[in-house]
Design an enzyme around this catalytic site. Structure first.
Site, PDB file in Angstrom:
ATOM      1  CG  HIS A   1      -5.295  -3.270   0.571  1.00  0.00           C
ATOM      2  ND1 HIS A   1      -4.607  -2.916  -0.566  1.00  0.00           N
ATOM      3  CD2 HIS A   1      -4.872  -2.400   1.534  1.00  0.00           C
ATOM      4  CE1 HIS A   1      -3.817  -1.887  -0.308  1.00  0.00           C
ATOM      5  NE2 HIS A   1      -3.958  -1.559   0.958  1.00  0.00           N
TER       6      HIS A   1
ATOM      7  CB  SER B   1      -0.936  -0.062   1.214  1.00  0.00           C
ATOM      8  OG  SER B   1      -2.113   0.642   0.974  1.00  0.00           O
TER       9      SER B   1
ATOM     10  CG  ASP C   1      -6.230  -4.391  -3.086  1.00  0.00           C
ATOM     11  OD1 ASP C   1      -7.094  -3.556  -2.753  1.00  0.00           O
ATOM     12  OD2 ASP C   1      -5.024  -4.272  -2.794  1.00  0.00           O
TER      13      ASP C   1
END
Lengths: 120, 612
Positions: free
Chosen positions: B329, B153, B302
């Site tokens: 995710h 991320s 995701d």
């Protein structure tokens, strides 16, 4: 993760001794861990938050918490017999309850977690 | 080549075949925190974790992670009486340290225990800090001069930005579940503002920057139980350092406030730059110039981050491995919609980390050069495959037309007339466990969509006569009109089994004003029709006038079993996730399905015949 929780449970039981003084409605926590080197062992607020989150203590419960960072001893004093009985029942199982809660949450079981009445 | 991996194989076992060198099974580590001062005087909080060895002359390669989510946590009592880190961080650091890596975790400026403030993520200053941190690491007495970076991320994007500096100390990066095009992957997929995520992400960031762990209480309970805030950098001379740092964060700005009225890709950020500037695709030339090997990994399910892996694969000439799986995710939870009962995630954290270490070691070892390869998981078939080209060999489109009686057929319409009316149901929703909410760490659960589909307009095929593999981006082409001057079309591709269970495969959505297929060279190579999303290309939506709308659904890989049907479900809103277009009114969509104005979906299938 499971292995870590198992180690944590054993470490808590071994390194943080709990003693009860029924006559004076007082619980003693003695932090014996050598890994902890901070100057201040905890604030009274830190200890109360622990009791609320992991022991289910009500935020309104009146307690006197005295922290001695030199001796690494924490005194938790109840105001009366009934409140002491409650505190004692919490402290008798607190490390098992702490790790059980962590394990539950880690497995997605949130029933007990959702009952925690504490907001940051 | 297209190749199926053995039944027991996956990219993690294949990429990590050789046993790793391990320093010791059990040993102590040296962990310390300090501030590193940047060129403009801003102090960044850094936590260093080193293997503690008898031979103090041994120098280590370093694993660097830069985060805006706290580099390390101050634990609640009783945990901080026993351990220095959260168990998760312990697992990561112990593993890296045990294989001879130092780890350096940093709070980026304006966050955690670092000083400074930020107008938005990945400002020029924050990105430049990355280069200074690389130089700081290699100047440390324990460093062997080589740095690797990985993360998921935000941390993944931060790692990708490190490659823009062409700093020789950076040897490889592993980019997990992170953005490539900030406009389409995060802020405004399909040109529709990603309202809920942007708001939640901003709020949680604001709380963290003020050292409040509240955001974890709902999202990551195990974190909340164990920690009370960011880990401070202790200074004997100034016990208020942490508070002084936090006070500077008051000046931070947050993306929701900055972008909530975002409509176009070329809308400006506060410093005058466009959103593209904080997209890593914008820095493609610098990333390629670095020649840094990249391992890019994510999930089909995701957000838009599955397509990110494909976009990197198509656009960057760096030595590269891509991995696309079926988890949520961050790969913390399984999310294969065809097996909702699964609880255990494959790969495990241990497998992931070991794969990353193997990748780092290969990147500095010329005997095993990294060949461009994309590993992908085909759901229902439940097999890992690999390909050195995208789309994979055998890829072709199979066209399915919208037809009368809500049918999806493989022959074009012959009649001049034919259309369906759909009154947009603004209560239609995919819920809070969809591909967008997972960006906050949630499991992805679309469930049996049979009931939800009642609020949508659907076209359903006859049962398939044989198994068919769908791999790639489906492309939808629709002729439609609306009664209003703005609007969005949502399209879901679903599988229906013989018992009537409706399973989500993939989806996407598109705002009508962006429908012009741009003739300009695309910003980057992509597998879907190219829309610029720029203000100059916006087309007016004239009520009741037919518009041709063509756009891609998110990529997927799945097998439709013999006897199953496919369904296209159409909506005009996803209530709990995206901004509403138009903001008022009750639009009625007309979906045309006749010989003059057909509507259809091109489904990417892998032809077994071509493969053979």
């Amino acid at each position: 993760m499971e292995a870590i929780y198992s180690i944590l449970r054993a470490e808590l039981i071994e390194n943080i001794k709990i003693e009860f003084d029924d006559r004076n409605y007082t619980v003693y926590l003695w932090v014996k861990s050598k890994q902890f080197t901070d100057e201040i062992i905890a604030t009274p607020h830190d200890v109360k938050v622990m009791l609320i989150i992991f022991g289910g203590l009500s935020e309104k419960t009146a307690l006197t918490i005295e922290v001695n960072s030199d001796s690494k001893i924490i005194k938790i004093i109840s105001e009366n017999k009934n409140e002491y009985a409650l505190l004692k029942s919490i402290m008798e199982n607190i490390w098992d309850d702490t790790i059980d809660l962590l394990e539950q949450v880690n497995s997605g079981i949130l029933t007990k977690y959702q009952k925690i009445k504490y907001e940051d | 080549m297209n190749e199926k991996l053995d039944d027991e194989s996956n990219p993690f076992s294949e990429l990590a075949k050789q046993p790793l060198t391990k320093l010791k099974d059990s040993y102590e580590r040296i962990i310390y925190d300090e501030y590193v001062t940047m060129r403009d005087g801003v102090k960044l909080a850094v936590t260093v974790s080193l293997p503690k060895l008898d031979d103090t002359q041994i120098k280590f390669p370093t694993f660097l992670s830069q985060t805006r989510y706290w580099r390390a946590m101050k634990l609640r009592v009783p945990f901080r009486w026993l351990i220095n880190e959260l168990p998760l961080a312990t697992v990561v650091n112990v593993l890296y340290n045990s294989h001879g890596y130092a780890t350096v975790s940093v709070d980026v400026r304006g966050t955690g225990a670092s000083f400074g403030s930020r107008n938005f993520p990945f400002t020029k200053e924050e990105v430049q800090d990355g280069n200074e941190l690389l130089n700081w690491i290699v100047a440390q007495p324990w460093s062997n001069g080589m740095v690797f970076s990985s993360g998921g991320s935000y941390l993944g994007t931060a790692a990708e930005y490190l490659a823009t500096h062409n700093n020789p100390s950076l040897k490889a990066i592993v980019l997990g579940h992170c953005s490539w095009d900030a406009f389409l992957d995060g802020a405004a997929p399909g040109g529709c503002y990603n309202h809920t995520f942007m708001q939640m992400w901003s709020l949680s960031g604001k709380l963290q920057d003020q050292n409040n762990p509240k955001m974890f209480k709902q999202n990551i309970p195990s974190f909340w139980l164990m920690m009370e805030g960011v880990k401070p950098v202790i200074s004997e001379s100034n016990p208020n350092l942490l508070q002084e740092a936090i006070d500077q964060h008051i000046n931070n700005q947050y993306v929701y406030e900055l972008t909530k009225d975002l409509n176009f890709r070329d809308d400006k950020l506060p410093d005058g730059n466009q959103v593209d500037y904080i997209s890593t695709f914008y820095h493609k030339k610098e990333i390629e110039a670095s020649k840094v090997p990249i391992l890019s990994w994510s999930s089909w399910l995701d957000s838009g981050y599955g397509d990110v892996v494909i976009n990197r694969f198509l656009n960057l000439n760096n030595p590269q491995i891509g991995i696309l799986g079926d988890w949520n995710h961050g790969a913390a939870l399984p999310s294969n919609q065809f097996f909702p009962e699964r609880n255990e995630i494959q790969p495990t954290l241990d497998q992931l980390l070991k794969t990353w270490i193997h990748f780092f070691e290969r990147s500095i070892n010329n005997s095993q050069p990294i060949k461009k390869m994309l590993y992908y998981y085909t759901m229902v078939e439940e097999k890992w495959k690999k390909t050195d080209t995208w789309p994979p060999r055998g890829h072709q489109y199979s066209r399915w037309y919208f037809s009368d009686n809500n049918m999806l057929v493989d022959i074009p319409p012959k009649e001049d007339a034919g259309s369906d009316l759909y009154k947009v149901d603004f209560f239609a929703s995919t819920g809070k466990n969809n591909r967008w909410w997972t960006l906050m760490g949630f499991k992805i659960i679309y469930g049996n969509r049979a009931e939800r589909d009642l609020k949508l307009w659907t076209y359903t095929s006859e049962p398939f006569e044989q198994d068919v593999e769908i791999t790639g981006n489906p492309i939808i082409s629709m002729n439609l009109s609306t009664t209003h001057q703005d609007g969005v079309i949502y399209t879901y591709l679903e599988d229906i089994n013989p018992e009537g269970v409706v399973t989500y495969i993939t989806d996407s959505h598109f705002r009508f004003i962006h429908r012009k297929i741009s003739e300009e060279p695309p910003l980057y190579k992509t597998m879907v029709p190219y829309h610029s999303y720029k203000k100059k290309d916006a087309l007016e939506v004239v009520p009741n006038k037919v518009m041709e709308i063509k756009y891609g659904l998110y990529s997927t890989s799945v097998v439709i079993k013999k006897g199953h049907r496919i369904r296209i479900a159409i909506a005009g809103h996803d209530r709990e996730t995206f901004k509403k277009y138009p903001s008022t009114g009750k639009p009625i969509l007309t979906i045309y399905r006749n010989s003059t104005n057909p509507s259809y979906i091109d489904i990417p299938i892998i032809s077994k015949k071509d493969l053979n």
